[in-house]
Scaffold this active site. Structure first.
Site, PDB file in Angstrom:
ATOM      1  N   SER A 106       0.821  -1.206   0.000  1.00 53.62           N
ATOM      2  CA  SER A 106       0.000   0.000   0.000  1.00 53.62           C
ATOM      3  C   SER A 106       0.858   1.259   0.000  1.00 53.62           C
ATOM      4  O   SER A 106       1.959   1.284   0.555  1.00 53.62           O
ATOM      5  CB  SER A 106      -0.905  -0.001   1.235  1.00 53.62           C
ATOM      6  OG  SER A 106      -1.528   1.256   1.420  1.00 53.62           O
ATOM      7  N   GLN A 127       0.665  -0.317  -4.881  1.00 49.81           N
ATOM      8  CA  GLN A 127      -0.601   0.409  -5.007  1.00 49.81           C
ATOM      9  C   GLN A 127      -0.368   1.900  -4.804  1.00 49.81           C
ATOM     10  O   GLN A 127       0.390   2.310  -3.928  1.00 49.81           O
ATOM     11  CB  GLN A 127      -1.606  -0.106  -3.978  1.00 49.81           C
ATOM     12  CG  GLN A 127      -2.919   0.660  -3.927  1.00 49.81           C
ATOM     13  CD  GLN A 127      -2.907   1.802  -2.917  1.00 49.81           C
ATOM     14  OE1 GLN A 127      -2.154   1.775  -1.956  1.00 49.81           O
ATOM     15  NE2 GLN A 127      -3.735   2.806  -3.149  1.00 49.81           N
ATOM     16  N   TYR A 129      -2.410   5.953  -4.927  1.00 50.30           N
ATOM     17  CA  TYR A 129      -3.583   6.819  -5.040  1.00 50.30           C
ATOM     18  C   TYR A 129      -3.263   8.003  -5.952  1.00 50.30           C
ATOM     19  O   TYR A 129      -2.100   8.370  -6.121  1.00 50.30           O
ATOM     20  CB  TYR A 129      -3.977   7.387  -3.674  1.00 50.30           C
ATOM     21  CG  TYR A 129      -4.450   6.385  -2.657  1.00 50.30           C
ATOM     22  CD1 TYR A 129      -5.699   5.780  -2.773  1.00 50.30           C
ATOM     23  CD2 TYR A 129      -3.661   6.062  -1.557  1.00 50.30           C
ATOM     24  CE1 TYR A 129      -6.141   4.870  -1.826  1.00 50.30           C
ATOM     25  CE2 TYR A 129      -4.090   5.158  -0.601  1.00 50.30           C
ATOM     26  CZ  TYR A 129      -5.328   4.563  -0.743  1.00 50.30           C
ATOM     27  OH  TYR A 129      -5.762   3.663   0.194  1.00 50.30           O
ATOM     28  N   THR A 155      -5.525   2.928  -7.290  1.00 53.19           N
ATOM     29  CA  THR A 155      -6.813   3.019  -6.596  1.00 53.19           C
ATOM     30  C   THR A 155      -7.487   4.342  -6.930  1.00 53.19           C
ATOM     31  O   THR A 155      -6.941   5.413  -6.663  1.00 53.19           O
ATOM     32  CB  THR A 155      -6.619   2.894  -5.079  1.00 53.19           C
ATOM     33  OG1 THR A 155      -6.011   1.629  -4.793  1.00 53.19           O
ATOM     34  CG2 THR A 155      -7.951   2.981  -4.344  1.00 53.19           C
ATOM     35  N   LYS A 251      -8.215   0.043  -9.732  1.00 52.17           N
ATOM     36  CA  LYS A 251      -8.951  -0.547  -8.608  1.00 52.17           C
ATOM     37  C   LYS A 251     -10.062   0.393  -8.145  1.00 52.17           C
ATOM     38  O   LYS A 251      -9.822   1.562  -7.853  1.00 52.17           O
ATOM     39  CB  LYS A 251      -8.000  -0.824  -7.443  1.00 52.17           C
ATOM     40  CG  LYS A 251      -8.638  -1.508  -6.235  1.00 52.17           C
ATOM     41  CD  LYS A 251      -7.583  -1.808  -5.177  1.00 52.17           C
ATOM     42  CE  LYS A 251      -8.165  -2.590  -4.009  1.00 52.17           C
ATOM     43  NZ  LYS A 251      -9.116  -1.787  -3.203  1.00 52.17           N
ATOM     44  N   HIS A 275     -14.009  -0.917  -2.119  1.00 55.56           N
ATOM     45  CA  HIS A 275     -13.045  -0.584  -1.060  1.00 55.56           C
ATOM     46  C   HIS A 275     -13.420  -1.272   0.252  1.00 55.56           C
ATOM     47  O   HIS A 275     -13.245  -0.721   1.339  1.00 55.56           O
ATOM     48  CB  HIS A 275     -12.963   0.931  -0.866  1.00 55.56           C
ATOM     49  CG  HIS A 275     -11.589   1.423  -0.532  1.00 55.56           C
ATOM     50  ND1 HIS A 275     -10.748   1.962  -1.480  1.00 55.56           N
ATOM     51  CD2 HIS A 275     -10.897   1.461   0.632  1.00 55.56           C
ATOM     52  CE1 HIS A 275      -9.612   2.314  -0.907  1.00 55.56           C
ATOM     53  NE2 HIS A 275      -9.674   2.010   0.371  1.00 55.56           N
ATOM     54  N   ARG A 278     -15.742   0.601   2.626  1.00 53.59           N
ATOM     55  CA  ARG A 278     -15.151   1.659   3.440  1.00 53.59           C
ATOM     56  C   ARG A 278     -15.284   3.047   2.809  1.00 53.59           C
ATOM     57  O   ARG A 278     -14.812   4.028   3.380  1.00 53.59           O
ATOM     58  CB  ARG A 278     -13.672   1.353   3.693  1.00 53.59           C
ATOM     59  CG  ARG A 278     -13.458   0.103   4.520  1.00 53.59           C
ATOM     60  CD  ARG A 278     -11.996  -0.293   4.574  1.00 53.59           C
ATOM     61  NE  ARG A 278     -11.151   0.701   5.218  1.00 53.59           N
ATOM     62  CZ  ARG A 278     -11.038   0.864   6.533  1.00 53.59           C
ATOM     63  NH1 ARG A 278     -11.762   0.103   7.360  1.00 53.59           N
ATOM     64  NH2 ARG A 278     -10.221   1.769   7.037  1.00 53.59           N
TER      65      ARG A 278
END
EC number: 1.1.-.-
Length: 396
Positions: A106, A127, A129, A155, A251, A275, A278
């Site tokens: 992450s 991953q 963002y 993501t 994602k 998610h 979430r």
């Protein structure tokens, strides 16, 4: 405590962890409706039992992005793994590596890229963002490349953080949060010794490396929260597609049209995901969204799925509904919090055994033979009235 099934790890983790950490991983957004439906909808998918099929040469192996997987499972990107076990990302990555499946690091891991990648033989996934600070994004991508990460999981369902009400009650956020977390830690000695004292530093490793200073939970809530970018569009991903020369997975897909957009964009894969319940409460569970998405883009792009997968039967269900591979999130985090690398390794063994039983009794000798024919019926007839309009809106 006896661990005989994947579900046992949740109870064990709740006993070991301070409440602020347990409820942070266990909880969802708002009233947690989608969180519950993720698990319940998947468990309601009925497998079609078949007999006398000579299943002696059964195989779980599959290939994804030119990588051989021992089974169609990867560990999902989960933030703060290093708060759940001592250097948790490293332990989880080692368990995945030993089992022959990918581990996804992450953006908001405790252990930085440079600590995790050398600990395993298999190239890990990374991953990322979309954040306002594009300098951080470029820095993270350059470091992931340098560390040999093979696949980028991008993501896109967090242009803004979801409202997670449980966090205010548990001490992750809310009034006097730091003091509440401290009091919880000292009353959970196993965690306090293993992680609180011996798992340091508790930085957000990838962010600290960029900022050049220590970070912690307040930065997770503050710096990261202030950097989510609500202006994100497909255009913002173009420079990343040009920069990253490996497989790129989008994602956070729940709608067939978004899946088609991912194909047009040139992504190599998508993750059908809400998610883990979430972000936006009230959206379709991944199990209900998946069939229409598979109808729209199966064969054009690799389809991964997460949210609600707790055991090997759930893996088989998701494959039958249209996924090529699944991502495990909470399931592996419960095991990690309970017993570290050994816990995750045991969980993966349990999932493999459960998959073999399910495949043997549904007559599927290989992953490619797990299809809609492996199910008694589709999800359409099982939709509650309240969800039917939503499902219609998501139809291809």
């Amino acid at each position: 405590m006896i661990i005989s099934a994947a579900s046992d790890y949740r109870a064990a983790a709740q006993r070991i962890l301070p409440p602020f950490l347990f409820h942070y991983m266990d909880g969802g957004a708002y009233s947690e409706y989608t969180l519950r439906r993720n698990v319940e909808d998947l468990s309601e998918v009925a497998l079609r039992q078949r007999i006398l099929k000579n299943m002696s040469d059964l195989s779980l192996e599959t290939t994804l992005f030119n990588e051989k997987l021992s089974m169609p499972v990867a560990l999902a990107p989960v933030g703060l793994c290093g708060m759940y076990a001592r250097r948790g990302e490293v332990q989880a990555a080692k368990a995945a590596d030993a089992h022959g499946i990918p581990f996804t690091l992450s953006t908001v891991s405790v252990c930085p890229i440079e600590e995790v990648a050398p600990a395993i033989k298999r190239p890990m996934w990374f991953q990322l963002y979309v954040l306002r600070d594009r300098g951080f994004m470029r820095n993270a991508l350059e470091r992931a490349k340098a560390a040999g990460c093979s696949t980028l999981v991008f993501t896109v369902d967090m242009p803004t953080p979801g409202a997670r009400y449980r966090d205010a009650h548990s001490g992750m956020s809310g009034p006097n949060a730091a003091m509440r977390r401290y009091l919880q830690a000292v009353t959970h000695p196993q965690w306090a010794w293993d992680v609180g004292l011996n798992g340091r530093p508790h930085d957000l490793g990838n962010i600290s490396a960029y900022l050049g200073k220590p970070t912690g939970l307040e930065d997770y809530i503050g710096w990261l929260g202030n950097n989510f970018d609500p202006s994100i569009s497909w255009k913002d991903l173009e420079w990343i597609r040009d920069f990253w020369d490996g497989p790129m997975v989008i994602k956070g897909i729940l709608d067939p049209e978004d899946a088609r957009d991912a194909v047009r964009f040139g992504a190599d894969g998508i993750v059908v995901s809400n998610h883990g319940g979430r972000q936006l409460d009230g959206v379709l569970s991944s199990a209900r969204a998946l069939p229409a998405i598979a109808d729209a883009v199966k064969g054009d792009i690799a389809i991964l799925a997460d949210s609600g997968i707790r055991n090997g039967l759930d893996v088989v269900r998701m494959i039958a509904l249209g996924a090529d591979t699944v991502l495990l999130g909470r399931a592996f985090l419960y095991a990690l919090a309970t017993a570290g690398q050994a816990g995750v390794a045991n969980l993966l063994n349990l999932i493999e055994k459960e998959m073999k039983v399910a495949m043997t009794l549904t007559g599927a000798k290989s992953i490619n033979e797990i299809t809609q024919d492996s199910l008694v019926q589709g999800l359409g007839k099982e939709l509650p009235a309240a969800l039917a309009p939503m499902a219609k809106g998501n139809a291809a």
